[in-house]
Scaffold this motif. Structure first.
Motif, PDB file in Angstrom:
ATOM      1  N   LYS A  88       0.816  -1.216   0.000  1.00 20.85           N
ATOM      2  CA  LYS A  88       0.000   0.000   0.000  1.00 20.85           C
ATOM      3  C   LYS A  88       0.848   1.264   0.000  1.00 20.85           C
ATOM      4  CE  LYS A  88      -4.013  -2.134   2.058  1.00 20.85           C
ATOM      5  NZ  LYS A  88      -4.832  -2.345   3.236  1.00 20.85           N
ATOM      6  N   LYS A  89       1.853   1.314   0.873  1.00 24.86           N
ATOM      7  CA  LYS A  89       2.651   2.533   1.034  1.00 24.86           C
ATOM      8  C   LYS A  89       3.682   2.732  -0.074  1.00 24.86           C
ATOM      9  CE  LYS A  89       2.170   2.533   6.045  1.00 24.86           C
ATOM     10  NZ  LYS A  89       2.881   2.320   7.323  1.00 24.86           N
ATOM     11  N   GLN A  90       4.352   1.664  -0.464  1.00 23.76           N
ATOM     12  CA  GLN A  90       5.449   1.802  -1.425  1.00 23.76           C
ATOM     13  C   GLN A  90       5.012   1.585  -2.870  1.00 23.76           C
ATOM     14  OE1 GLN A  90       8.396   2.952  -0.579  1.00 23.76           O
ATOM     15  NE2 GLN A  90       9.166   2.856  -2.654  1.00 23.76           N
ATOM     16  N   LEU A  91       4.070   0.673  -3.063  1.00 28.27           N
ATOM     17  CA  LEU A  91       3.658   0.332  -4.425  1.00 28.27           C
ATOM     18  C   LEU A  91       2.322   0.956  -4.819  1.00 28.27           C
ATOM     19  CD1 LEU A  91       4.601  -3.461  -4.343  1.00 28.27           C
ATOM     20  CD2 LEU A  91       6.006  -1.533  -5.110  1.00 28.27           C
ATOM     21  N   ASN A  92       1.685   1.650  -3.887  1.00 26.89           N
ATOM     22  CA  ASN A  92       0.378   2.276  -4.117  1.00 26.89           C
ATOM     23  C   ASN A  92      -0.692   1.277  -4.538  1.00 26.89           C
ATOM     24  OD1 ASN A  92       1.283   4.933  -3.497  1.00 26.89           O
ATOM     25  ND2 ASN A  92       2.242   5.019  -5.514  1.00 26.89           N
ATOM     26  N   VAL A  93      -0.627   0.079  -3.988  1.00 24.21           N
ATOM     27  CA  VAL A  93      -1.620  -0.946  -4.263  1.00 24.21           C
ATOM     28  C   VAL A  93      -2.830  -0.690  -3.373  1.00 24.21           C
ATOM     29  CG1 VAL A  93      -2.122  -3.410  -4.050  1.00 24.21           C
ATOM     30  CG2 VAL A  93       0.078  -2.659  -4.967  1.00 24.21           C
ATOM     31  N   ASN A  94      -4.003  -0.685  -3.977  1.00 21.98           N
ATOM     32  CA  ASN A  94      -5.222  -0.510  -3.186  1.00 21.98           C
ATOM     33  C   ASN A  94      -6.093  -1.751  -3.312  1.00 21.98           C
ATOM     34  OD1 ASN A  94      -6.838  -0.284  -5.577  1.00 21.98           O
ATOM     35  ND2 ASN A  94      -6.178   1.848  -5.761  1.00 21.98           N
ATOM     36  N   ASP A  95      -7.151  -1.794  -2.515  1.00 18.52           N
ATOM     37  CA  ASP A  95      -8.023  -2.969  -2.505  1.00 18.52           C
ATOM     38  C   ASP A  95      -8.641  -3.241  -3.873  1.00 18.52           C
ATOM     39  OD1 ASP A  95      -7.450  -3.326   0.172  1.00 18.52           O
ATOM     40  OD2 ASP A  95      -9.263  -2.309   0.872  1.00 18.52           O
ATOM     41  N   GLY A  96      -8.960  -2.200  -4.621  1.00 19.20           N
ATOM     42  CA  GLY A  96      -9.540  -2.375  -5.955  1.00 19.20           C
ATOM     43  C   GLY A  96      -8.572  -3.062  -6.904  1.00 19.20           C
ATOM     44  N   LEU A  97      -7.319  -2.683  -6.818  1.00 14.89           N
ATOM     45  CA  LEU A  97      -6.311  -3.309  -7.671  1.00 14.89           C
ATOM     46  C   LEU A  97      -6.131  -4.779  -7.311  1.00 14.89           C
ATOM     47  CD1 LEU A  97      -4.130  -3.114  -9.856  1.00 14.89           C
ATOM     48  CD2 LEU A  97      -2.552  -2.379  -8.082  1.00 14.89           C
ATOM     49  N   VAL A  98      -6.091  -5.070  -6.019  1.00 13.00           N
ATOM     50  CA  VAL A  98      -5.954  -6.463  -5.576  1.00 13.00           C
ATOM     51  C   VAL A  98      -7.153  -7.280  -6.051  1.00 13.00           C
ATOM     52  CG1 VAL A  98      -5.854  -7.995  -3.565  1.00 13.00           C
ATOM     53  CG2 VAL A  98      -4.493  -5.896  -3.604  1.00 13.00           C
ATOM     54  N   LYS A  99      -8.344  -6.715  -5.912  1.00 10.37           N
ATOM     55  CA  LYS A  99      -9.555  -7.413  -6.341  1.00 10.37           C
ATOM     56  C   LYS A  99      -9.511  -7.679  -7.850  1.00 10.37           C
ATOM     57  CE  LYS A  99     -14.569  -7.167  -6.191  1.00 10.37           C
ATOM     58  NZ  LYS A  99     -15.742  -6.428  -5.743  1.00 10.37           N
ATOM     59  N   ALA A 100      -9.113  -6.686  -8.630  1.00  9.86           N
ATOM     60  CA  ALA A 100      -9.030  -6.849 -10.088  1.00  9.86           C
ATOM     61  C   ALA A 100      -7.975  -7.885 -10.460  1.00  9.86           C
ATOM     62  CB  ALA A 100      -8.722  -5.506 -10.746  1.00  9.86           C
ATOM     63  N   LEU A 101      -6.834  -7.837  -9.794  1.00 12.89           N
ATOM     64  CA  LEU A 101      -5.772  -8.796 -10.059  1.00 12.89           C
ATOM     65  C   LEU A 101      -6.252 -10.219  -9.781  1.00 12.89           C
ATOM     66  CD1 LEU A 101      -2.747  -9.165 -10.772  1.00 12.89           C
ATOM     67  CD2 LEU A 101      -2.274  -8.976  -8.334  1.00 12.89           C
ATOM     68  N   ARG A 102      -6.895 -10.390  -8.645  1.00 16.03           N
ATOM     69  CA  ARG A 102      -7.386 -11.726  -8.289  1.00 16.03           C
ATOM     70  C   ARG A 102      -8.489 -12.183  -9.257  1.00 16.03           C
ATOM     71  NH1 ARG A 102      -7.339 -11.600  -1.624  1.00 16.03           N
ATOM     72  NH2 ARG A 102      -5.074 -11.433  -1.502  1.00 16.03           N
ATOM     73  N   SER A 103      -9.342 -11.255  -9.678  1.00 18.51           N
ATOM     74  CA  SER A 103     -10.412 -11.595 -10.611  1.00 18.51           C
ATOM     75  C   SER A 103      -9.836 -12.043 -11.958  1.00 18.51           C
ATOM     76  CB  SER A 103     -11.335 -10.392 -10.800  1.00 18.51           C
ATOM     77  OG  SER A 103     -12.305 -10.653 -11.767  1.00 18.51           O
ATOM     78  N   ASN A 104      -8.795 -11.364 -12.405  1.00 23.25           N
ATOM     79  CA  ASN A 104      -8.192 -11.679 -13.694  1.00 23.25           C
ATOM     80  C   ASN A 104      -7.304 -12.916 -13.679  1.00 23.25           C
ATOM     81  OD1 ASN A 104      -9.292  -9.610 -15.307  1.00 23.25           O
ATOM     82  ND2 ASN A 104      -7.854  -8.147 -14.413  1.00 23.25           N
ATOM     83  N   CYS A 105      -6.717 -13.240 -12.517  1.00 22.41           N
ATOM     84  CA  CYS A 105      -5.737 -14.316 -12.463  1.00 22.41           C
ATOM     85  C   CYS A 105      -6.224 -15.607 -11.815  1.00 22.41           C
ATOM     86  CB  CYS A 105      -4.496 -13.832 -11.702  1.00 22.41           C
ATOM     87  SG  CYS A 105      -3.617 -12.508 -12.544  1.00 22.41           S
ATOM     88  N   LEU A 106      -7.255 -15.517 -11.014  1.00 21.97           N
ATOM     89  CA  LEU A 106      -7.735 -16.700 -10.298  1.00 21.97           C
ATOM     90  C   LEU A 106      -9.089 -17.130 -10.823  1.00 21.97           C
ATOM     91  CD1 LEU A 106      -6.872 -15.540  -6.651  1.00 21.97           C
ATOM     92  CD2 LEU A 106      -5.485 -16.984  -8.168  1.00 21.97           C
ATOM     93  N   SER A 107      -9.293 -18.420 -10.864  1.00 22.26           N
ATOM     94  CA  SER A 107     -10.592 -18.926 -11.283  1.00 22.26           C
ATOM     95  C   SER A 107     -11.264 -19.585 -10.086  1.00 22.26           C
ATOM     96  CB  SER A 107     -10.452 -19.929 -12.426  1.00 22.26           C
ATOM     97  OG  SER A 107      -9.657 -21.016 -12.024  1.00 22.26           O
ATOM     98  N   ASP A 108     -12.575 -19.689 -10.176  1.00 22.44           N
ATOM     99  CA  ASP A 108     -13.329 -20.300  -9.069  1.00 22.44           C
ATOM    100  C   ASP A 108     -13.161 -21.780  -9.021  1.00 22.44           C
ATOM    101  OD1 ASP A 108     -14.254 -17.832  -8.274  1.00 22.44           O
ATOM    102  OD2 ASP A 108     -16.024 -17.954  -9.553  1.00 22.44           O
TER     103      ASP A 108
END
Length: 108
Positions: A88-108
């Protein structure tokens, strides 16, 4: 990958929710998967020099060690408290980005 690529892979895997143990195992898999390339590099290095220091340096820059991973994680913990704070502090990663990354890379 080890250096920049290895660290980037560690970050992405963490953001995807992979366990630290599995991330470490993946990082260390680099040695096994690059053994042919490392052996070729060492063979070429022996043609240039047989000095132990030179050969050790070639081997060290071509392989990973558990210490490399452990040191990177310890530095993040020391400087930021934990990996999420680092992201969050160094890479400016927010919850929306994490959610999008997981949505795009992980399958159910």
């Amino acid at each position: 990958g080890k250096d920049r690529t290895g660290i980037a892979a560690m970050i992405v895997l963490h953001l995807l929710g992979v366990t630290p143990r599995a991330i470490r195992q993946d990082y260390l898999l680099t040695n096994e998967l690059s053994a042919v390339r490392v052996n070729q590099r060492m063979s070429e290095a022996r043609q240039v020099s047989v000095a132990p220091e030179y050969l050790k340096s070639i081997f060290d820059i071509s392989t990973v060690r558990p210490l490399y991973y452990d040191f990177a994680m310890a530095a993040i913990k020391y400087l930021y408290g934990d990996f999420d704070s680092y992201a969050k502090k160094q890479l400016n990663v927010n919850d929306g980005l994490v959610k999008a990354l997981r949505s795009n890379c992980l399958s159910d």
